[in-house]
Write a protein that holds these residues in place. Structure first.
Motif, PDB file in Angstrom:
ATOM      1  N   VAL A 143      -9.461  24.319 -29.719  1.00  0.00           N
ATOM      2  CA  VAL A 143     -10.226  25.119 -30.683  1.00  0.00           C
ATOM      3  C   VAL A 143      -9.315  26.144 -31.344  1.00  0.00           C
ATOM      4  O   VAL A 143      -9.349  26.339 -32.566  1.00  0.00           O
ATOM      5  N   GLN A 144      -8.473  26.800 -30.542  1.00  0.00           N
ATOM      6  CA  GLN A 144      -7.533  27.779 -31.098  1.00  0.00           C
ATOM      7  C   GLN A 144      -6.600  27.104 -32.103  1.00  0.00           C
ATOM      8  O   GLN A 144      -6.333  27.642 -33.186  1.00  0.00           O
ATOM      9  N   GLU A 145      -6.131  25.931 -31.760  1.00  0.00           N
ATOM     10  CA  GLU A 145      -5.184  25.224 -32.632  1.00  0.00           C
ATOM     11  C   GLU A 145      -5.820  24.883 -33.976  1.00  0.00           C
ATOM     12  O   GLU A 145      -5.217  25.106 -35.031  1.00  0.00           O
ATOM     13  N   VAL A 146      -7.031  24.340 -33.938  1.00  0.00           N
ATOM     14  CA  VAL A 146      -7.652  23.939 -35.201  1.00  0.00           C
ATOM     15  C   VAL A 146      -8.001  25.166 -36.038  1.00  0.00           C
ATOM     16  O   VAL A 146      -7.932  25.128 -37.282  1.00  0.00           O
ATOM     17  N   LEU A 147      -8.342  26.281 -35.400  1.00  0.00           N
ATOM     18  CA  LEU A 147      -8.604  27.504 -36.154  1.00  0.00           C
ATOM     19  C   LEU A 147      -7.317  28.076 -36.746  1.00  0.00           C
ATOM     20  O   LEU A 147      -7.324  28.623 -37.860  1.00  0.00           O
ATOM     21  N   GLU A 148      -6.211  27.941 -36.028  1.00  0.00           N
ATOM     22  CA  GLU A 148      -4.928  28.345 -36.601  1.00  0.00           C
ATOM     23  C   GLU A 148      -4.629  27.513 -37.844  1.00  0.00           C
ATOM     24  O   GLU A 148      -4.124  28.017 -38.853  1.00  0.00           O
ATOM     25  N   ARG A 149      -4.972  26.255 -37.794  1.00  0.00           N
ATOM     26  CA  ARG A 149      -4.688  25.357 -38.909  1.00  0.00           C
ATOM     27  C   ARG A 149      -5.454  25.738 -40.169  1.00  0.00           C
ATOM     28  O   ARG A 149      -4.981  25.503 -41.277  1.00  0.00           O
ATOM     29  N   VAL A 150      -6.623  26.328 -40.012  1.00  0.00           N
ATOM     30  CA  VAL A 150      -7.394  26.727 -41.198  1.00  0.00           C
ATOM     31  C   VAL A 150      -7.247  28.220 -41.484  1.00  0.00           C
ATOM     32  O   VAL A 150      -7.967  28.772 -42.305  1.00  0.00           O
ATOM     33  N   GLY A 151      -6.295  28.868 -40.803  1.00  0.00           N
ATOM     34  CA  GLY A 151      -5.995  30.257 -41.101  1.00  0.00           C
ATOM     35  C   GLY A 151      -6.930  31.272 -40.484  1.00  0.00           C
ATOM     36  O   GLY A 151      -7.010  32.409 -40.951  1.00  0.00           O
ATOM     37  N   LEU A 152      -7.624  30.905 -39.398  1.00  0.00           N
ATOM     38  CA  LEU A 152      -8.584  31.816 -38.777  1.00  0.00           C
ATOM     39  C   LEU A 152      -8.313  32.014 -37.283  1.00  0.00           C
ATOM     40  O   LEU A 152      -9.233  32.277 -36.516  1.00  0.00           O
ATOM     41  N   GLY A 153      -7.074  31.893 -36.897  1.00  0.00           N
ATOM     42  CA  GLY A 153      -6.738  32.025 -35.482  1.00  0.00           C
ATOM     43  C   GLY A 153      -7.076  33.375 -34.892  1.00  0.00           C
ATOM     44  O   GLY A 153      -7.294  33.495 -33.682  1.00  0.00           O
ATOM     45  N   GLY A 154      -7.186  34.405 -35.727  1.00  0.00           N
ATOM     46  CA  GLY A 154      -7.487  35.738 -35.228  1.00  0.00           C
ATOM     47  C   GLY A 154      -8.946  36.124 -35.298  1.00  0.00           C
ATOM     48  O   GLY A 154      -9.300  37.275 -35.024  1.00  0.00           O
ATOM     49  N   ARG A 155      -9.812  35.152 -35.648  1.00  0.00           N
ATOM     50  CA  ARG A 155     -11.230  35.485 -35.828  1.00  0.00           C
ATOM     51  C   ARG A 155     -12.140  34.741 -34.845  1.00  0.00           C
ATOM     52  O   ARG A 155     -13.317  34.529 -35.135  1.00  0.00           O
ATOM     53  N   LEU A 156     -11.631  34.390 -33.690  1.00  0.00           N
ATOM     54  CA  LEU A 156     -12.404  33.607 -32.730  1.00  0.00           C
ATOM     55  C   LEU A 156     -13.731  34.258 -32.367  1.00  0.00           C
ATOM     56  O   LEU A 156     -14.736  33.558 -32.178  1.00  0.00           O
ATOM     57  N   HIS A 157     -13.753  35.566 -32.248  1.00  0.00           N
ATOM     58  CA  HIS A 157     -14.936  36.255 -31.734  1.00  0.00           C
ATOM     59  C   HIS A 157     -15.839  36.812 -32.837  1.00  0.00           C
ATOM     60  O   HIS A 157     -16.852  37.454 -32.538  1.00  0.00           O
ATOM     61  N   SER A 158     -15.474  36.577 -34.095  1.00  0.00           N
ATOM     62  CA  SER A 158     -16.313  37.029 -35.200  1.00  0.00           C
ATOM     63  C   SER A 158     -17.524  36.126 -35.333  1.00  0.00           C
ATOM     64  O   SER A 158     -17.481  34.932 -35.006  1.00  0.00           O
ATOM     65  N   ARG A 159     -18.613  36.691 -35.831  1.00  0.00           N
ATOM     66  CA  ARG A 159     -19.798  35.901 -36.119  1.00  0.00           C
ATOM     67  C   ARG A 159     -19.821  35.568 -37.612  1.00  0.00           C
ATOM     68  O   ARG A 159     -19.193  36.265 -38.423  1.00  0.00           O
ATOM     69  N   PRO A 160     -20.539  34.508 -37.994  1.00  0.00           N
ATOM     70  CA  PRO A 160     -20.553  34.101 -39.406  1.00  0.00           C
ATOM     71  C   PRO A 160     -20.882  35.221 -40.380  1.00  0.00           C
ATOM     72  O   PRO A 160     -20.289  35.306 -41.456  1.00  0.00           O
ATOM     73  N   GLY A 161     -21.802  36.111 -39.994  1.00  0.00           N
ATOM     74  CA  GLY A 161     -22.188  37.201 -40.878  1.00  0.00           C
ATOM     75  C   GLY A 161     -21.073  38.204 -41.151  1.00  0.00           C
ATOM     76  O   GLY A 161     -21.171  39.008 -42.082  1.00  0.00           O
ATOM     77  N   GLU A 162     -20.020  38.153 -40.349  1.00  0.00           N
ATOM     78  CA  GLU A 162     -18.875  39.053 -40.528  1.00  0.00           C
ATOM     79  C   GLU A 162     -17.774  38.425 -41.369  1.00  0.00           C
ATOM     80  O   GLU A 162     -16.729  39.039 -41.583  1.00  0.00           O
ATOM     81  N   LEU A 163     -17.998  37.211 -41.835  1.00  0.00           N
ATOM     82  CA  LEU A 163     -16.985  36.464 -42.582  1.00  0.00           C
ATOM     83  C   LEU A 163     -17.385  36.299 -44.041  1.00  0.00           C
ATOM     84  O   LEU A 163     -18.574  36.290 -44.381  1.00  0.00           O
ATOM     85  N   SER A 164     -16.403  36.135 -44.896  1.00  0.00           N
ATOM     86  CA  SER A 164     -16.675  35.808 -46.294  1.00  0.00           C
ATOM     87  C   SER A 164     -17.125  34.354 -46.396  1.00  0.00           C
ATOM     88  O   SER A 164     -17.010  33.573 -45.436  1.00  0.00           O
ATOM     89  N   GLY A 165     -17.626  33.981 -47.573  1.00  0.00           N
ATOM     90  CA  GLY A 165     -18.045  32.605 -47.767  1.00  0.00           C
ATOM     91  C   GLY A 165     -16.906  31.622 -47.567  1.00  0.00           C
ATOM     92  O   GLY A 165     -17.073  30.571 -46.938  1.00  0.00           O
TER      93      GLY A 165
END
Length: 266
Positions: A143-165
């Protein structure tokens, strides 16, 4: 935005590395009719088309041309009235609902315009959800690897409402990639995004094809989005109305204008 989707595919190469000629999706004489009698609506009319492994296909057409029905039938979300759909070597008509659900869960990734993230789950849990639904425990490193691939490796604990579209759509792309699917179906994935963010999402889809050998099928109304694909398939009145390989924005826009004019003159 930093991403490394052009690295080795999740879980290694193997068969995924040998892509380019095999058809991973095949629709043969697919017809889909809604309703009956005088109220019958033919959404797809004898559509035959193949989609190669490791390719990026955009599906376009005027409103009511059958784009959404095409995607739903190809992905096993809806059953054709007649004809056949083969996905990853499996004839979908031969599957009962339970096996069809398993196939979709294991071998298909979905990306939607509205993201379809669960607001109560953080980013890591949203990405791992397809694995949990399949009864598998998500591997945190994967999961960490695939999130790194899309540029979100540092946002694992964020909820959708805290993210941009755009960030939410990148989470959706990571979720689609986590199962290493045979095909990713994207329904207007840039429709709710601004121009810059849409371009970033399209680059990620492009890299999923070129770097990891995934097959992407994207329904879109946007010639700019379609120009990121290897091939644009045009539908009109439920039938294939042509295609363009290695499309430019101008070619796609001109073809769509012609299809729209033809429809208006009928």
């Amino acid at each position: 935005m930093t991403n490394t989707l052009n690295e080795a595919p999740l879980g290694g190469g193997g068969a995924d590395a040998a892509f380019g000629s095999t058809e991973v999706v095949r629709l043969e004489s697919v017809r889909k009719v809604y309703g009956g009698g005088r109220n019958a609506v033919v959404a797809l009319d004898e559509v035959s088309v193949g989609l190669r492994q490791g390719s990026f296909t955009a599906v376009m057409g005027p409103s009511g041309s059958g784009k959404s029905t095409f995607l739903q039938c190809a992905a096993g979300l809806d059953r054709p009235t007649s004809g056949s759909v083969v996905l990853d070597g499996v004839k979908l008509a031969s599957l009962g609902e339970n096996r069809l659900t398993k196939l979709r869960r294991d071998r298909i990734g979905f990306i939607f315009q509205s993201f379809n993230l669960l607001p109560a789950l953080n980013v890591r849990d949203n990405v791992g959800l397809p694995l949990r639904l399949a009864g598998r425990r998500p591997d945190r490193a994967a999961v960490q690897e695939v999130l790194e691939r899309v540029g979100l490796g540092g946002r694992l604990h964020s909820r959708p409402g805290e993210l941009s579209g755009g960030q939410q759509q990148r989470v959706a792309i990571a979720r689609a990639l986590i199962t290493r699917p045979a095909v990713i179906f994207a329904d207007e994935p840039t429709g709710a995004l601004d121009t810059t963010t849409a371009r970033e999402v399209l680059v990620l889809l492009r890299e999923a094809v070129e770097g990891a050998g995934r097959t992407v099928v994207m329904v879109t109304h946007d010639p700019v989005a379609a120009a990121h694909a290897d091939r644009v398939l045009f539908l009109a009145d439920g039938r294939v109305a042509g295609e363009i390989d290695r499309p430019s924005v101008e070619q796609v826009a001109e073809r769509m204008t012609r299809l729209g004019a033809a429809g208006a003159n009928r």
